[in-house]
Design a protein around this motif. Structure first.
Motif, mmCIF file in Angstrom:
data_model
loop_
_atom_site.group_PDB
_atom_site.id
_atom_site.type_symbol
_atom_site.label_atom_id
_atom_site.label_comp_id
_atom_site.label_asym_id
_atom_site.label_seq_id
_atom_site.Cartn_x
_atom_site.Cartn_y
_atom_site.Cartn_z
ATOM 1 N N PHE A 1 5.136 -47.875 1.283
ATOM 2 C CA PHE A 1 5.466 -47.765 2.708
ATOM 3 C C PHE A 1 6.704 -48.587 3.046
ATOM 4 O O PHE A 1 7.585 -48.132 3.794
ATOM 5 N N ASN A 2 6.790 -49.794 2.525
ATOM 6 C CA ASN A 2 7.947 -50.646 2.805
ATOM 7 C C ASN A 2 9.227 -50.125 2.161
ATOM 8 O O ASN A 2 10.325 -50.336 2.694
ATOM 9 N N ASN A 3 9.100 -49.444 1.025
ATOM 10 C CA ASN A 3 10.288 -48.946 0.327
ATOM 11 C C ASN A 3 10.831 -47.654 0.918
ATOM 12 O O ASN A 3 11.996 -47.299 0.680
ATOM 13 N N LEU A 4 9.999 -46.932 1.672
ATOM 14 C CA LEU A 4 10.458 -45.670 2.267
ATOM 15 C C LEU A 4 11.337 -45.965 3.480
ATOM 16 O O LEU A 4 10.907 -46.621 4.425
ATOM 17 N N ASP A 5 12.549 -45.471 3.437
ATOM 18 C CA ASP A 5 13.502 -45.671 4.529
ATOM 19 C C ASP A 5 14.049 -44.316 4.946
ATOM 20 O O ASP A 5 14.689 -43.619 4.145
ATOM 21 N N VAL A 6 13.771 -43.937 6.184
ATOM 22 C CA VAL A 6 14.221 -42.620 6.657
ATOM 23 C C VAL A 6 15.697 -42.617 7.030
ATOM 24 O O VAL A 6 16.287 -41.548 7.214
ATOM 25 N N SER A 7 16.314 -43.776 7.154
ATOM 26 C CA SER A 7 17.722 -43.836 7.547
ATOM 27 C C SER A 7 18.599 -43.285 6.429
ATOM 28 O O SER A 7 18.453 -43.655 5.255
ATOM 29 N N VAL A 8 19.520 -42.408 6.791
ATOM 30 C CA VAL A 8 20.436 -41.814 5.818
ATOM 31 C C VAL A 8 21.877 -42.259 6.065
ATOM 32 O O VAL A 8 22.808 -41.693 5.478
ATOM 33 N N GLU A 9 22.057 -43.257 6.941
ATOM 34 C CA GLU A 9 23.419 -43.720 7.233
ATOM 35 C C GLU A 9 24.075 -44.322 6.010
ATOM 36 O O GLU A 9 25.305 -44.301 5.880
ATOM 37 N N VAL B 1 27.246 -29.111 4.330
ATOM 38 C CA VAL B 1 26.090 -28.933 3.444
ATOM 39 C C VAL B 1 25.489 -30.278 3.076
ATOM 40 O O VAL B 1 24.266 -30.454 3.082
ATOM 41 N N LYS B 2 26.340 -31.245 2.779
ATOM 42 C CA LYS B 2 25.858 -32.587 2.430
ATOM 43 C C LYS B 2 25.077 -33.201 3.594
ATOM 44 O O LYS B 2 24.012 -33.811 3.385
ATOM 45 N N GLU B 3 25.570 -33.039 4.813
ATOM 46 C CA GLU B 3 24.869 -33.589 5.973
ATOM 47 C C GLU B 3 23.499 -32.948 6.150
ATOM 48 O O GLU B 3 22.514 -33.636 6.442
ATOM 49 N N LYS B 4 23.404 -31.642 5.955
ATOM 50 C CA LYS B 4 22.122 -30.962 6.086
ATOM 51 C C LYS B 4 21.160 -31.387 4.986
ATOM 52 O O LYS B 4 19.952 -31.520 5.223
ATOM 53 N N TRP B 5 21.675 -31.603 3.784
ATOM 54 C CA TRP B 5 20.817 -32.062 2.703
ATOM 55 C C TRP B 5 20.283 -33.458 2.995
ATOM 56 O O TRP B 5 19.131 -33.765 2.695
ATOM 57 N N LEU B 6 21.111 -34.313 3.584
ATOM 58 C CA LEU B 6 20.659 -35.661 3.931
ATOM 59 C C LEU B 6 19.592 -35.612 5.021
ATOM 60 O O LEU B 6 18.630 -36.389 5.001
ATOM 61 N N VAL B 7 19.746 -34.697 5.966
ATOM 62 C CA VAL B 7 18.734 -34.561 7.021
ATOM 63 C C VAL B 7 17.419 -34.069 6.426
ATOM 64 O O VAL B 7 16.332 -34.535 6.815
ATOM 65 N N ARG C 1 11.762 -35.327 4.602
ATOM 66 C CA ARG C 1 10.780 -35.500 3.530
ATOM 67 C C ARG C 1 10.296 -36.944 3.462
ATOM 68 O O ARG C 1 9.094 -37.206 3.287
ATOM 69 N N GLU C 2 11.222 -37.897 3.593
ATOM 70 C CA GLU C 2 10.836 -39.303 3.566
ATOM 71 C C GLU C 2 9.918 -39.635 4.738
ATOM 72 O O GLU C 2 8.950 -40.393 4.590
#
Length: 353
Positions: free
Chosen positions: A302-310, A197-203, A208-209
């Motif tokens: 724009f610079n603050n948005l980071d799509v990486s969830v690692e 569930v946590k992984e799906k929420w991060l995706v 959204r980002e």
């Protein structure tokens, strides 16, 4: 200046910076950033579907001859188009499911082990050999998880107290050990479900980002084009020639208004202010300063948005994850009555409360 791929525009001595070359290079940089994020998002979604490049699912899918073959998929699409629209379309006869491949692999391995035992004159593998075979087949991550699970145990007194509360009598030592073992397995299943569930929420957070980043990128191009036209009287001669060499259509109309939802009051106020600036036909220093302020604000976003969830991979589980895992577990175990039965008794839901 700001930290990130894009730079802000200074409020003084800005005319030399707002040129056609700067506009084109900034658009190209924005498209490059979006393309890199798109590749990451696609890779992450594919990893979620197949379990990653080193997973059993990916390994099994790679063993299928037609997997990833474009000609195969084109042929299937042609076959589906030829079918009559009056008939209910069925699944292709050669469609491959990971579960079927896994079942075939397990059956083949079981047959191989059985044949090996028959050759050696044995009927089954001893328990010690089974345990040794299991441990030696685990990778590093699975070994660490196995050791932690093996060392973990539920509190004896709490298990005994809970069992006594439920059945209203004391339990002996054997029953306590049994309940302790079953409880640990159950807790492990809930935790595994909560991690999924946590992984799906991060995706979903990543998506959204990424959507927000694309929207901000579009607004950035409009404000930069508006500024460039006001400062250098720049008219883009043929934007299609430039956008034809990029994956994203970078041509923007600087006078196109941004949309908003009426229930988002704070966001609505910001968009209305930005639309008024884009619609303005004046060419005054005050308007340029306001456009620069809006552009710099969008650059920071724009610079603050980071799509990486690692960076959230090692984050702890939240109570929301556990509750959702428990809800899914009950649904999968069919322990929740159907809605039609829960609403009996005058549709008040009191019949099976």
């Amino acid at each position: 200046m700001s930290q990130g791929p894009l730079d802000t525009i200074p409020k003084t001595n800005y005319p030399p910076l707002l040129t056609k070359a700067n506009y084109q290079s900034t658009k190209q940089l924005i498209n490059q950033v979006l393309n890199e994020d798109q590749e990451y998002v696609s890779w992450k979604l594919n990893q979620l579907r197949n379990g990653g490049p080193n997973s059993v699912s990916s390994e099994l899918l790679q063993s299928v001859p037609h997997q990833g073959n474009r000609n195969f998929h084109k042929k299937n699409r042609k076959i589906m188009k030829k079918r009559s629209t009056t008939k209910i379309p069925g699944l292709p006869s050669n469609l491959t499911f990971v579960a079927d491949l896994y079942r075939e692999k397990m059956e083949a391995e079981a047959t191989e082990i059985e044949n090996s035992l028959q050759e050696n004159g044995e009927h089954e593998i001893p328990y010690d050999e089974q345990f040794k075979l299991l441990v030696t087949s685990l990778d590093t991550d699975q070994t660490n998880r196995f050791e932690v699970f093996h060392r973990t145990a539920l509190n004896k007194s709490q298990v005994k107290k809970l069992a006594g509360t439920v059945i209203n009598q004391s339990v002996n030592e054997n029953i306590r050990v049994f309940l302790q073992a079953i409880g640990k397995v159950f807790a492990g299943e809930i935790i595994e479900q909560a991690l999924a569930v946590k992984e799906k929420w991060l995706v979903s957070l990543m998506l959204r980002e990424f959507d927000n980043k694309k929207e901000i990128a579009k607004r950035l191009k409009k404000f930069l084009k508006k500024l460039t036209k006001l400062v250098s009287n720049y008219e883009e001669e043929d934007p299609l020639n430039y956008s034809a060499n990029t994956s994203n259509n970078s041509s923007v109309d600087e006078e196109e208004e941004d949309t908003y939802f009426d229930d988002e009051e704070e966001y609505m106020t910001e968009i209305k202010k930005a639309n008024a600036l884009l619609r303005s036909t004046e060419n005054t220093p005050e308007l340029k300063q306001q456009l620069i302020a809006q552009y710099n604000l969008l650059v920071k976003q724009f610079n603050n948005l980071d799509v990486s969830v690692e960076k959230y991979t090692a984050s702890p589980l939240l109570p929301e994850h556990i509750r959702e895992a428990w809800r899914l577990h009950r649904l999968q175990s069919e322990t929740i009555p159907a809605a039609s039965w829960r609403t009996q008794g005058g549709a008040s839901g009191t019949m099976f409360r």
